[in-house]
Design a protein around this motif. Sequence first.
Motif, short mmCIF file in Angstrom:
data_model
loop_
_atom_site.label_atom_id
_atom_site.label_comp_id
_atom_site.label_asym_id
_atom_site.label_seq_id
_atom_site.Cartn_x
_atom_site.Cartn_y
_atom_site.Cartn_z
N ILE A 76 15.60 8.22 0.14
CA ILE A 76 14.38 7.88 0.87
C ILE A 76 13.36 7.23 -0.05
N GLY A 77 12.77 6.15 0.41
CA GLY A 77 11.61 5.55 -0.25
C GLY A 77 10.43 5.61 0.69
N LEU A 78 9.25 5.94 0.18
CA LEU A 78 8.06 6.12 1.00
C LEU A 78 6.92 5.25 0.49
N VAL A 79 6.29 4.51 1.40
CA VAL A 79 5.06 3.77 1.10
C VAL A 79 3.95 4.39 1.94
N PRO A 80 3.15 5.30 1.36
CA PRO A 80 2.13 5.99 2.14
C PRO A 80 0.93 5.09 2.41
N GLU A 81 0.16 5.45 3.43
CA GLU A 81 -1.05 4.69 3.74
C GLU A 81 -2.15 5.00 2.74
N PRO A 147 16.68 2.77 -2.09
CA PRO A 147 16.96 3.79 -1.08
C PRO A 147 17.61 3.18 0.17
N SER A 148 18.36 4.02 0.87
CA SER A 148 18.97 3.57 2.13
C SER A 148 17.99 3.71 3.29
N VAL A 149 16.92 4.51 3.08
CA VAL A 149 15.89 4.71 4.11
C VAL A 149 14.54 4.35 3.50
N LEU A 150 13.78 3.53 4.20
CA LEU A 150 12.44 3.16 3.74
C LEU A 150 11.44 3.49 4.83
N LEU A 151 10.43 4.29 4.49
CA LEU A 151 9.38 4.71 5.42
C LEU A 151 8.06 4.12 4.96
N LEU A 152 7.41 3.37 5.84
CA LEU A 152 6.16 2.68 5.47
C LEU A 152 5.08 3.02 6.48
N ASP A 153 3.94 3.51 5.98
CA ASP A 153 2.83 3.90 6.83
C ASP A 153 1.75 2.82 6.78
N GLU A 154 1.59 2.07 7.86
CA GLU A 154 0.62 0.96 7.96
C GLU A 154 0.70 0.04 6.73
N PRO A 155 1.89 -0.53 6.46
CA PRO A 155 2.08 -1.27 5.20
C PRO A 155 1.32 -2.57 5.11
N PHE A 156 0.89 -3.14 6.24
CA PHE A 156 0.26 -4.46 6.21
C PHE A 156 -1.25 -4.41 6.06
N ASN A 157 -1.81 -3.20 6.01
CA ASN A 157 -3.27 -3.08 5.85
C ASN A 157 -3.73 -3.77 4.57
N GLY A 158 -4.73 -4.64 4.69
CA GLY A 158 -5.32 -5.26 3.52
C GLY A 158 -4.58 -6.46 2.97
N MET A 159 -3.47 -6.83 3.59
CA MET A 159 -2.70 -7.97 3.08
C MET A 159 -3.23 -9.27 3.69
N ASP A 160 -3.21 -10.33 2.87
CA ASP A 160 -3.57 -11.64 3.40
C ASP A 160 -2.34 -12.20 4.14
N PRO A 161 -2.50 -13.28 4.90
CA PRO A 161 -1.37 -13.80 5.70
C PRO A 161 -0.12 -14.11 4.90
N ARG A 162 -0.28 -14.67 3.70
CA ARG A 162 0.90 -14.98 2.89
C ARG A 162 1.63 -13.71 2.46
N GLN A 163 0.88 -12.71 1.98
CA GLN A 163 1.49 -11.44 1.58
C GLN A 163 2.18 -10.77 2.77
N ARG A 164 1.55 -10.86 3.94
CA ARG A 164 2.12 -10.26 5.15
C ARG A 164 3.47 -10.90 5.49
N MET A 165 3.53 -12.22 5.41
CA MET A 165 4.77 -12.93 5.72
C MET A 165 5.87 -12.57 4.72
N GLN A 166 5.50 -12.47 3.43
CA GLN A 166 6.48 -12.11 2.41
C GLN A 166 7.05 -10.72 2.67
N LEU A 167 6.18 -9.76 2.99
CA LEU A 167 6.65 -8.40 3.23
C LEU A 167 7.51 -8.34 4.49
N MET A 168 7.10 -9.05 5.54
CA MET A 168 7.90 -9.06 6.77
C MET A 168 9.30 -9.60 6.51
#
Length: 303
Positions: A76-81, A147-168
């Motif tokens: 498991i990998g976790l990206v907390p808010e 990890p085979s499981v990735l859990l992300l809590d509101e991962p796009f908060n604070g990202m600019d449009p370019r960063q958002r597209m890269q993460l998506m």
Amino acid sequence: MTSIHIDHTSRWFGNVVAVNDVTMTIGPGVTGLLGPNGAGKSTLINLMAGFLAPSTGTVTLDGRTIWRDEQIYRHIGLVPEREAMYDFLTGQEFVEANAELHGLGAAEARRALATVEMEYAQDRKIATYSKGMRQRVKMASALVHEPSVLLLDEPFNGMDPRQRMQLMELLRRMGDEGRTVLFSSHILEEVEQLASHIEVIVAGRHAASGDFRRIRRLMTDRPHRYLVRSSDDRALAAALIADPSTAGIEVDAREGALHIQAVDFGRFTELLPVLARERGIRLLTVSPSDESLESVFSYLVAA
């Protein structure tokens, strides 16, 4: 293929019920956990990550109980808010520290930073990072052990449009590889762009489940409430109430407006201007009065 199964799970804090008898399965691919702020999304993710024990029910990863099984964290990998980070470390030092917890080293940390395109800032202190950069370095630390499981809590908060597209794009790629990716959001458009499957939670309850088109259809078919002002409210009300697209109309003389409940959204929006034109009535105001996500989610709970 790795899956998380939540079975009749509740979690309460004192007298506050944060998650109420939720059952769902999160499997391979990208799943969006959708709900208004305060719905219980973060609590549910913390239950899946093994940071909270269920008050009742079970949360398992491929049949293994997650709570108090430290071997689960290999998967498991976790990206907390929450923003709590070690600001005095550089990005590379932060990711290396997480790598060492998994018995890994600097090479894996550099690979994870490259995956989220943070090499250019890896030698800077986290204290100098923007919110979007912090989100990406948290992502690198969560990915360092692949990890085979990735859990992300509101991962796009604070990202600019370019960063958002890269993460998506990164999350789509991981889902296509067969990993189990869950991300929470209160923004419908984020989920629409990324998730192949959606789970909706409202006030701690599981409100809906399915692909995006099914959830969108439920939202579109819900009763819509409109505030309408015109040059002749009573004549317009008399014309509209005779049509099955409306379920109720209230004439508010004090506000000088009509409060209309439309049960056939598509037909009503086509009919309103036609009736007004035929009767020589001018439409002064037409505005939805229940378009907040909270109202949409509340309808899904009752549906």
